[in-house]
Structure formats: C-alpha cells, structure tokens
Design a protein around this motif. Structure first.
Motif, PDB file in Angstrom:
ATOM      1  N   SER A  25       0.852  -1.087  -0.117  1.00  0.00           N
ATOM      2  CA  SER A  25      -0.097   0.066  -0.002  1.00  0.00           C
ATOM      3  C   SER A  25       0.947   1.055  -0.076  1.00  0.00           C
ATOM      4  N   ILE A  26       2.025   1.266   0.783  1.00  0.00           N
ATOM      5  CA  ILE A  26       2.983   2.197   0.816  1.00  0.00           C
ATOM      6  C   ILE A  26       3.388   2.603  -0.569  1.00  0.00           C
ATOM      7  N   LEU A  27       3.914   1.507  -1.188  1.00  0.00           N
ATOM      8  CA  LEU A  27       4.453   1.705  -2.607  1.00  0.00           C
ATOM      9  C   LEU A  27       3.561   2.241  -3.694  1.00  0.00           C
ATOM     10  N   ARG A  28       2.223   1.656  -3.560  1.00  0.00           N
ATOM     11  CA  ARG A  28       1.373   2.423  -4.428  1.00  0.00           C
ATOM     12  C   ARG A  28       1.014   3.632  -4.152  1.00  0.00           C
ATOM     13  N   LYS A  29       0.972   4.138  -2.956  1.00  0.00           N
ATOM     14  CA  LYS A  29       0.902   5.699  -2.623  1.00  0.00           C
ATOM     15  C   LYS A  29       1.969   6.408  -3.039  1.00  0.00           C
ATOM     16  N   ASN A  31       7.833  -2.823  11.564  1.00  0.00           N
ATOM     17  CA  ASN A  31       6.629  -2.177  12.148  1.00  0.00           C
ATOM     18  C   ASN A  31       7.151  -1.071  13.134  1.00  0.00           C
ATOM     19  N   SER A  32       8.244  -1.275  13.884  1.00  0.00           N
ATOM     20  CA  SER A  32       8.722  -0.310  14.867  1.00  0.00           C
ATOM     21  C   SER A  32       9.245   0.820  14.125  1.00  0.00           C
ATOM     22  N   PHE A  33       9.944   0.576  13.021  1.00  0.00           N
ATOM     23  CA  PHE A  33      10.568   1.769  11.980  1.00  0.00           C
ATOM     24  C   PHE A  33       9.043   2.417  11.279  1.00  0.00           C
ATOM     25  N   TYR A  34       8.173   1.696  11.048  1.00  0.00           N
ATOM     26  CA  TYR A  34       6.666   2.285  10.464  1.00  0.00           C
ATOM     27  C   TYR A  34       6.293   3.445  11.531  1.00  0.00           C
ATOM     28  N   GLN A  35       6.502   3.082  12.620  1.00  0.00           N
ATOM     29  CA  GLN A  35       5.760   3.921  13.769  1.00  0.00           C
ATOM     30  C   GLN A  35       6.640   5.089  14.348  1.00  0.00           C
ATOM     31  N   ASN A  36       7.848   4.968  14.039  1.00  0.00           N
ATOM     32  CA  ASN A  36       8.916   5.856  14.584  1.00  0.00           C
ATOM     33  C   ASN A  36       9.439   6.950  13.598  1.00  0.00           C
ATOM     34  N   VAL A  37       9.196   6.545  12.298  1.00  0.00           N
ATOM     35  CA  VAL A  37       9.657   7.578  11.372  1.00  0.00           C
ATOM     36  C   VAL A  37       8.537   7.810  10.197  1.00  0.00           C
ATOM     37  N   THR A  38       8.580   9.046   9.648  1.00  0.00           N
ATOM     38  CA  THR A  38       7.576   9.455   8.575  1.00  0.00           C
ATOM     39  C   THR A  38       8.221   9.070   7.301  1.00  0.00           C
ATOM     40  N   ILE A  39       7.493   8.154   6.505  1.00  0.00           N
ATOM     41  CA  ILE A  39       7.766   7.754   5.205  1.00  0.00           C
ATOM     42  C   ILE A  39       7.473   8.462   3.998  1.00  0.00           C
ATOM     43  N   ASP A  94      11.579  15.811   2.820  1.00  0.00           N
ATOM     44  CA  ASP A  94      12.954  15.717   2.077  1.00  0.00           C
ATOM     45  C   ASP A  94      12.709  14.553   1.054  1.00  0.00           C
ATOM     46  N   GLU A  95      12.987  14.897  -0.004  1.00  0.00           N
ATOM     47  CA  GLU A  95      12.560  13.820  -1.177  1.00  0.00           C
ATOM     48  C   GLU A  95      13.664  12.862  -1.214  1.00  0.00           C
ATOM     49  N   ALA A  96      14.772  12.973  -0.753  1.00  0.00           N
ATOM     50  CA  ALA A  96      15.999  11.950  -0.943  1.00  0.00           C
ATOM     51  C   ALA A  96      15.431  10.967   0.270  1.00  0.00           C
ATOM     52  N   GLU A  97      15.013  11.700   1.276  1.00  0.00           N
ATOM     53  CA  GLU A  97      14.597  10.795   2.509  1.00  0.00           C
ATOM     54  C   GLU A  97      13.248  10.050   2.244  1.00  0.00           C
ATOM     55  N   LYS A  98      12.294  10.723   1.387  1.00  0.00           N
ATOM     56  CA  LYS A  98      11.107   9.965   1.105  1.00  0.00           C
ATOM     57  C   LYS A  98      11.656   8.618   0.140  1.00  0.00           C
ATOM     58  N   LYS A  99      12.382   8.827  -0.740  1.00  0.00           N
ATOM     59  CA  LYS A  99      12.912   7.775  -1.589  1.00  0.00           C
ATOM     60  C   LYS A  99      13.456   6.677  -0.897  1.00  0.00           C
ATOM     61  N   PHE A 100      14.475   6.942  -0.100  1.00  0.00           N
ATOM     62  CA  PHE A 100      15.188   5.959   0.419  1.00  0.00           C
ATOM     63  C   PHE A 100      14.237   5.026   1.371  1.00  0.00           C
ATOM     64  N   ARG A 101      13.533   5.791   2.266  1.00  0.00           N
ATOM     65  CA  ARG A 101      12.495   4.861   3.079  1.00  0.00           C
ATOM     66  C   ARG A 101      11.402   4.208   2.095  1.00  0.00           C
ATOM     67  N   VAL A 102      11.045   4.722   1.163  1.00  0.00           N
ATOM     68  CA  VAL A 102      10.336   3.818   0.186  1.00  0.00           C
ATOM     69  C   VAL A 102      11.128   2.529  -0.205  1.00  0.00           C
ATOM     70  N   GLN A 103      12.184   2.878  -0.583  1.00  0.00           N
ATOM     71  CA  GLN A 103      12.913   1.835  -1.108  1.00  0.00           C
ATOM     72  C   GLN A 103      13.396   0.824  -0.078  1.00  0.00           C
ATOM     73  N   LEU A 104      13.553   1.123   1.086  1.00  0.00           N
ATOM     74  CA  LEU A 104      13.930   0.437   2.080  1.00  0.00           C
ATOM     75  C   LEU A 104      12.431  -0.524   2.656  1.00  0.00           C
ATOM     76  N   SER A 105      11.471   0.043   2.690  1.00  0.00           N
ATOM     77  CA  SER A 105      10.164  -0.537   2.697  1.00  0.00           C
ATOM     78  C   SER A 105      10.032  -1.569   1.701  1.00  0.00           C
ATOM     79  N   LYS A 106      10.239  -1.368   0.361  1.00  0.00           N
ATOM     80  CA  LYS A 106      10.295  -2.400  -0.724  1.00  0.00           C
ATOM     81  C   LYS A 106      11.089  -3.587  -0.579  1.00  0.00           C
ATOM     82  N   SER A 107      12.169  -3.247  -0.149  1.00  0.00           N
ATOM     83  CA  SER A 107      13.090  -4.236   0.042  1.00  0.00           C
ATOM     84  C   SER A 107      12.628  -5.237   1.368  1.00  0.00           C
ATOM     85  N   VAL A 108      12.263  -4.882   2.388  1.00  0.00           N
ATOM     86  CA  VAL A 108      11.710  -5.540   3.379  1.00  0.00           C
ATOM     87  C   VAL A 108      10.621  -6.331   2.810  1.00  0.00           C
TER      88      VAL A 108
END
Length: 593
Positions: free
Chosen positions: A485-489, A547-555, A560-574
């Motif tokens: 769902s995160i990746l689609r959004k 889930n701890s990551f999801y609750q503690n950081v903003t994805i 910050d666009e670089a931060e957003k891209k990184f966190r989306v990529q990290l979520s995808k890899s998980v």
C-alpha cells in the motif's frame, strides 16, 4: 567477504601483531541494545592465550581495527566485550547491494553444488491425507525449498505405500459392501471414498471379533480367525501371485486415491519431481543382502533368516530377510536408497518421517555405511513430532483423524469469520474475498506448523493460528500488504536506485538494514539445520523491526525527497524479503488486505 569475516581476519592480525599469538577463531555476538555498537567481539576466550586484562586487550584491538578497517568508525569496551561501531557509509553501501539484487539471500546452483533428494508425504493408499501428513508435507516441501535457496540442487520425491494388508482391507470392504460406488457416483474425492471402506473394514472386523469371543474364543484367537481378516490376507496372497481380478481392483481403487491426493497436494501447494511406489520397490534390496553376506556385513541364522549385528554400535541385531526369503521394510529401504542414487546421481537424502521411526533410520544409515556407500554419510532423518489437537489423538481405522481437506476448509472459514469481524475487506469483490480467505487460512496453517522446531510436538489450535496480531502468518501477511500500500501511494521508481552517500541513517533505518543483512546467513543456517522454523522466526523478527520503523519515522510525509525515496526503497526491500522468505515456507502473500 562479509564484514564479520573481515573483522575476524583483522582481529587475528591484531593479536598476531600485538602479542605474537595465532588465534584459531574469534567469538562474535550481537551488540546488546543498551550499548553503542553494531558488532561485538568477545575477548574473554583470548585470555587463555594472552596474559592481560580484557579491557586493555579490547582497547588495543579496537584501536588497531579503527586504523585498519575503513568501515569501522569507533569502538567502546565493556569488560570483555569490544563493541564496534560501523560507518553510515557501510550501511548505505550494504543496503544498495540488497536493494539492487532481486534474489538477495539466495545462493546460486553451480557445477560444484551438492544434489540432495528430499522425501516427504509418502502416504498409504487406503485413506486420505490427514493433519499428520500436513505437517510432513509442509516440512518436507519447505526444507527442499530452503536447500535450493542455499545453493543445492534438489529433487523432491515420495514413496507411495500402495501394497500390503491395509490396502487389501479397503479393497475387500468395497468389494463386499460398496455396491459399485465410485467417486463420480458419490461426489466424494477418491481418497475419501477408499478411506471410508478402511473404516468399514475395521467396524466389521470388530463385530466378528465380538461374535467369536462370545463363542468362547480368546481375544487373540478371535482377532486372527475373524473371517473378514482371513479373506483380506487371502486377497493379499492373490495380489502377490499376480491374480488379474485382484490386480484390476487394486489399480482402480489406487487411481481413485492418487486423483484425490493430487487435489490435496495442489491445494497445499506442494509438488514432487518423482513418485516411487512400494509395489515396484518392495523386492529391491534382496540382491544387496546377498552381496552383504559375502562381504561379512550380514549373517544367516539356522532358520535361514538374515541379520546384521549392530551391538558394537550401541544398537541391536536387525533382521533384513525373513526365513522364507521375504524382505522386511528395512530391506526395501536399503534397496530404494541405492536405486535413487542410481536414478538421480544424488549426494545425499533427507527423509521427512515422524520421530517414532528414529531407530529405523539410525539402523538404515548405519547399514548403508557398512555396505560401503560413501553417500550414506549425507543421509538425514528430518525427525518431527506429532501434531495433537485439543480433542486428543487421531486414529485412522476408527475414522477419528482430522482430514487434510476438511482442515484446509476450516482454516479458510476461520479466516473468513475473523476478517469479516475486523471489517478489513470492504473494497473486495466476492471472488477476491474468497481467494484471500484461502490465502490467509493456508498461510495461518503453514506458519503455525512451520514456526515450531520440527522435533517438537505441536498442539494445533486453528483459531489461535488465524490471528492478525503476534507471531502468526496473517500478521506477517498483513504487514506485507501494508508495505505494498505504501509503494502504491508513493508511486516512485525504486529499481536500480543509487543512494546519496551523504544521507545520514535514522537508528530505525539502520536496525532494519541489519535485519535484512542477516537473511543470507539465516537461509544457510536453516539449510544446515533442516529447520523452516529459523526462516519463519527470522521473518517475524523482520516484520517486528519494520513495524517499529513504520511507527517511529515518517515515510511518505517527509518533506525531504531523498529521505522519502530511501524510506520507500527500504520498505520495498523489506517486502521483497518477506515474500522471498514466505516463499521458502510455501506461503503466499497478498498485495492488498
């Protein structure tokens, strides 16, 4: 070379340089949560060779590592523990390698890879598959997939027990009381129809025993002389003699069962590369026994029976041929093992069989070794505990087993009830819902069974397994769906992305990368231990970390666009690793939930 191997090499180098001592090995452990660090070297064992105190030793090694390993930025010493801090750059580079490898964690098969055969299921053709078979199939299939992922070439097989007195019991009962029933005429799966007549035989046998006891026979006499059992034994003799009528009935009823099994296997999601049939293998091994007598491995007793003496190996004497020259199960297993090596040029085998057969496999492997087969050292008995239910033990002949198909249907219904109660599937069509209920129900069943060490007995509770919280299949499936769902959004291109090396990792991001890094080692460890539980519990730990990551950081909400891209990529890899790990367990994951 991974970072731990590199650190180990440099620690040995440091000890050699500082103390002129050659260390055989370096002991590592995860850094405790209350200390700063990513990797911990334990210095206490080194004190057996080096006369100093652990803190001084730790500091000296730490200083050497900071100077000589670019990935290490600092260290701290707590008593005999050297806690090493790895650089931000190291984690970014490591994650980039993970993100850009679609098969991360899995080793490639090459010309030097071992070839392993995994045997599982191996049912009797007188009854349908039951809950015990479910554990067997799930374990065998998963171990085969894990071995593949670890870099072995794997063949999956079963030996179908399609002959013997138990098969004749079903045949006789159908012949006498079946009135020509077929799977088509009754609407029953063939294995269930045949299983009903196995139960019918037992019922009639008990009636005849009671009648004979009332006429003055002892219980032992009554059991042996009951006409229905005598008739079944006569049918077996006819089968062994090649009687055309008996063979035709045997082939017809066995085919009903095979067709039924195939449907259950398809629903369970397991498959086989080769089926062996006991009717073809039961004479194998007799020639090997003859050779073994000449080699002095076996000996003949006065009554003509052939044995092996294993008392010096801590076991006992074991018969391999009866006095009338007929084979026992051990003989067949010896011959079948040798045949499989000829058929597939395998280097080893895994037998998925319940722990009540522990002694049998000890004897089998020892005999094959004494016969001079080097591959006997690579045979493994995947011994597992039974599955119990709150209602108690199952008995096939009394019809009290938990049928595999009924269990799967119950799991699907339980998933449906809980999902409807939680109101999670409002946007789905009826067909999509039914497909998802099946995926959740089967995922719950498989995960509940596979998360437990194979050797342990299981008390299976269907309702407890279908829970969207805790260490369950549905909880992990739900987390995977959340990631999708995160990746689609986000709607970002994530493949082949390069990360800015200036990016500073959040502690939660680093912990998640650490968890991803350990996936390849977990696969190798699970393969070495033949334990899907290690994969299951790794996946649960990964999901908890996410889930701890999801609750503690903003994805998606970070500016910050670089931060957003990184966190989306990290979520995808998980998500990719969850899907990969669950694939090794034979569990599907839903894109939406």
């Amino acid at each position: 070379m991974n970072i731990q191997n590199k650190i180990e090499q440099k620690v040995k180098e440091a000890i050699s340089h500082l103390h002129q001592v050659d260390l055989a090995q370096v002991e590592f452990q995860p850094t405790r949560k209350d200390f700063e660090g990513d990797v911990t070297v334990v210095t206490f064992p080194m004190l057996r060779q080096i006369k100093t105190n652990p803190v001084q030793l730790g500091n000296a090694i730490g200083e050497y590592l900071v100077e000589n390993v670019e990935e290490i930025v600092s260290f701290n010493v707590v008593q005999g523990f050297l806690n090493i801090v790895l650089s931000n750059k190291f984690y970014l580079s490591s994650f980039e390698a993970i993100a850009n490898n679609s098969d991360f964690g899995k080793a490639e098969v090459n010309e030097y890879s071992d070839t392993i055969m995994v045997e599982y299921s191996s049912p009797n053709t007188n009854k349908p598959l039951h809950l015990g078979h479910v554990r067997n199939n799930l374990l065998g299939f998963s171990v085969a997939e894990i071995l593949k992922a670890s870099g072995r070439r794997v063949y999956k097989t079963q030996i179908i027990n399609d002959r013997g007195i138990h098969i004749c019991k079903s045949m006789l009962a159908w012949e006498r009381w079946g009135n020509g029933e077929t799977p088509e005429s009754t609407g029953l799966k063939g294995d269930k129809l045949v299983g009903n007549y196995y139960v019918k035989f037992d019922q009639e046998h008990k009636k005849e025993i009671a009648s004979l006891i009332s006429e003055g026979k002892t219980e032992v006499e009554a059991k042996a002389q009951a006409p229905v059992l005598v008739a079944a034994k006569e049918m077996l003799i006819k089968w062994e003699a090649g009687d055309e009528e008996v063979k035709a009935l045997w082939e017809k009823m066995n085919q009903w069962v095979y067709d039924g099994f195939e449907k259950t296997y398809k629903t369970l999601g397991v498959d086989f590369d080769k089926n062996y049939y006991e009717s073809n293998t039961y004479l194998l091994g007799k020639d090997v026994v003859a050779e073994g007598i000449e080699k002095g491995v076996f000996f003949r007793k006065d009554d003509g029976s052939v044995w092996i003496d294993l008392t010096e190996d801590g076991l006992d004497e074991k018969i391999v041929l009866r006095s009338d020259g007929t084979a026992v199960y051990m003989t067949q297993d010896i011959g079948t093992a040798i045949q499989r090596v000829k058929d597939f040029a395998i280097d080893g085998m895994v037998y998925t069989v319940g722990n009540e057969q522990d002694y049998h496999f000890k004897v089998l492997f020892l005999i094959l070794s004494k016969l001079g087969y080097e591959w006997a050292n690579n045979l493994y008995h995947l011994s597992y505990g039974m599955v119990d239910l709150p209602t108690g033990k199952m008995k096939s002949r009394e019809g009290t087993v938990v049928d595999a198909d009924d269990l799967i249907a119950q799991m699907t219904q339980t998933a449906k009830s809980i999902s409807e109660e939680l109101g999670k599937l409002g946007e789905y069509s009826s067909e999509e819902k039914e497909e998802l209920y099946k995926m959740i129900g089967l995922g719950a069943l498989k995960y509940y069974i596979l998360k437990v060490d194979p050797r342990k007995r299981i008390l299976f509770n269907p309702e407890e397994s279908v829970d969207f919280q805790g260490n369950t299949g549905p909880f992990i499936q739900y987390t995977y769906a959340r990631i999708q769902s995160i990746l689609r959004k986000a709607n970002l291109e994530t493949d082949g992305m390069e990360l800015p090396q200036s990016y500073v990792l959040h502690e939660k991001e680093k912990e998640l990368i650490k968890q991803l890094q350990s996936y390849p080692d977990t696969i190798q460890l699970a393969a070495e231990n033949h334990s899907p539980a290690l994969i299951a519990n790794y996946t649960y730990d990964l999901v908890k970390e996410f889930n701890s990551f999801y609750q503690n950081v903003t994805i998606l909400g970070t500016p910050d666009e670089a931060e957003k891209k990184f966190r989306v990529q990290l979520s995808k890899s998980v998500g990719d690793i969850i899907k990969s790990a669950f694939g090794l367990l034979g569990i599907q994951v839903p894109e939406r939930m």
